[in-house]
Design a protein around this motif. Sequence first.
Motif, PDB file in Angstrom:
ATOM      1  N   UNK A  84       5.451 -33.760 -18.307  1.00 30.61           N
ATOM      2  CA  UNK A  84       6.821 -34.207 -18.548  1.00 30.61           C
ATOM      3  C   UNK A  84       6.892 -35.154 -19.745  1.00 30.61           C
ATOM      4  N   UNK A  85       5.876 -35.980 -19.920  1.00 29.28           N
ATOM      5  CA  UNK A  85       5.837 -36.898 -21.062  1.00 29.28           C
ATOM      6  C   UNK A  85       5.829 -36.114 -22.367  1.00 29.28           C
ATOM      7  N   UNK A  86       5.101 -34.998 -22.382  1.00 23.12           N
ATOM      8  CA  UNK A  86       5.048 -34.150 -23.574  1.00 23.12           C
ATOM      9  C   UNK A  86       6.421 -33.561 -23.891  1.00 23.12           C
ATOM     10  N   UNK A  87       7.159 -33.148 -22.850  1.00 24.17           N
ATOM     11  CA  UNK A  87       8.498 -32.584 -23.035  1.00 24.17           C
ATOM     12  C   UNK A  87       9.453 -33.655 -23.566  1.00 24.17           C
ATOM     13  N   UNK A 130      13.611 -26.842 -31.580  1.00 23.98           N
ATOM     14  CA  UNK A 130      12.240 -27.261 -31.291  1.00 23.98           C
ATOM     15  C   UNK A 130      12.212 -28.523 -30.436  1.00 23.98           C
ATOM     16  N   UNK A 131      13.148 -29.415 -30.666  1.00 21.14           N
ATOM     17  CA  UNK A 131      13.173 -30.659 -29.901  1.00 21.14           C
ATOM     18  C   UNK A 131      13.532 -30.426 -28.430  1.00 21.14           C
ATOM     19  N   UNK A 132      14.485 -29.548 -28.182  1.00 24.10           N
ATOM     20  CA  UNK A 132      15.034 -29.452 -26.833  1.00 24.10           C
ATOM     21  C   UNK A 132      14.697 -28.180 -26.075  1.00 24.10           C
ATOM     22  N   UNK A 133      14.021 -27.234 -26.708  1.00 29.03           N
ATOM     23  CA  UNK A 133      13.735 -25.970 -26.029  1.00 29.03           C
ATOM     24  C   UNK A 133      12.916 -26.168 -24.759  1.00 29.03           C
ATOM     25  N   UNK A 134      11.865 -26.955 -24.831  1.00 24.57           N
ATOM     26  CA  UNK A 134      11.025 -27.163 -23.648  1.00 24.57           C
ATOM     27  C   UNK A 134      11.765 -27.944 -22.558  1.00 24.57           C
ATOM     28  N   UNK A 135      12.625 -28.865 -22.964  1.00 25.07           N
ATOM     29  CA  UNK A 135      13.415 -29.614 -21.986  1.00 25.07           C
ATOM     30  C   UNK A 135      14.373 -28.680 -21.254  1.00 25.07           C
ATOM     31  N   UNK A 136      14.995 -27.764 -22.000  1.00 26.19           N
ATOM     32  CA  UNK A 136      15.918 -26.806 -21.384  1.00 26.19           C
ATOM     33  C   UNK A 136      15.164 -25.871 -20.442  1.00 26.19           C
ATOM     34  N   UNK A 165      17.183 -33.482 -11.714  1.00 30.61           N
ATOM     35  CA  UNK A 165      16.013 -33.000 -12.454  1.00 30.61           C
ATOM     36  C   UNK A 165      15.698 -33.898 -13.650  1.00 30.61           C
ATOM     37  N   UNK A 166      16.734 -34.382 -14.334  1.00 31.78           N
ATOM     38  CA  UNK A 166      16.527 -35.271 -15.480  1.00 31.78           C
ATOM     39  C   UNK A 166      15.903 -36.590 -15.060  1.00 31.78           C
ATOM     40  N   UNK A 167      16.470 -37.199 -14.009  1.00 36.66           N
ATOM     41  CA  UNK A 167      16.009 -38.519 -13.594  1.00 36.66           C
ATOM     42  C   UNK A 167      14.622 -38.480 -12.966  1.00 36.66           C
ATOM     43  N   UNK A 168      14.197 -37.289 -12.549  1.00 35.31           N
ATOM     44  CA  UNK A 168      12.867 -37.155 -11.945  1.00 35.31           C
ATOM     45  C   UNK A 168      11.760 -37.144 -12.998  1.00 35.31           C
TER      46      UNK A 168
END
Length: 317
Positions: A276-279, A65-71, A265-268
């Motif tokens: 992005x703040x939500x992710x 749940x924590x990282x799914x949207x980031x991935x 992509x991460x640093x952007x």
Amino acid sequence: MFKLRYTLPAVLLLAGAAIYFFSSQPEERIVRVDMSIREEIRVPEPRPAITYAYLPQYSHKVSYLRHNRLIEYLSRESGFSIRQVFPDTFEEHRRMVENGEIDISFSNPMTYVEIAKSGARAFARIIEPSGSPTFRGQIITRKDNRSITRLEDCIGKTWIAVDPLSAGGYLFPLGLFLKHGIQKSDFKEISFAPGPGGKQEKAVLAVYAGKYDFASIREGTLNVVRDKINIDKIKIIAETEPYPGWVYAARKGLSPKVVNKIKYCMFAMSMDNPQQASILYQAGMRGIIPAEDKDYDSVRELTEKLGLNVEEQGGTK
């Protein structure tokens, strides 16, 4: 005579119908198959995926749940297929990186300095929810436990830690105890949270239930378990000094082009962008910034002071 008069025409009628039916069917074609002629059918291979793993400090469900949207964001922006995998223990995570089964590792700094020995290299680290690029370990007990009000009161008590390779959940606090002259032999018992994943939560719940006198956890864990317990009944006895935060590392041999694209992509990502703040918020971070291997030299110094042997540590799980 009566039966014969009516039965014979009926038989003749049925016989005629049968002859008409079968004679009207198209002649069946015989298809001959030459088994000497063969054609190989190729099944399309699945698109190669970059494997991404979150060190299992929390349950697999929480990790997902924590990282799914980031991935999903990284996959979409980079154009790579990225798949999250779920090691059961800290030690399994380390071995999978060394064996090339995890391409991108997200781990605590203690685990990082171990996988770096096999060629993994840091390329990014996070800004904690506190807004700092560092984090601490915490020593907690129940608020109604009057026998523990300061660090020295932990002597002779039972200690539940997260994992032998947990930074904030064991090694940072162990370093704090040693700094104050308190040795491992001074505790009545040192145990580690059982089972795969969810170890931070289990350490808190064990103290909350009164099974152990105190626990060591990473900073921020109490917010994760606030939906499971009344955290107002927990008090923080001490905090360690800050160490560099959780780190992204690429396994040895991963293409620099892949690493550079994911870094970009991460640093952007920015907290100024609502989506992005939500992710980032869901992933438990406020941003991702560049990192180098040397950023973790202070952690290496601590491991030397503690005299860590990873193989022995891993064997205590």
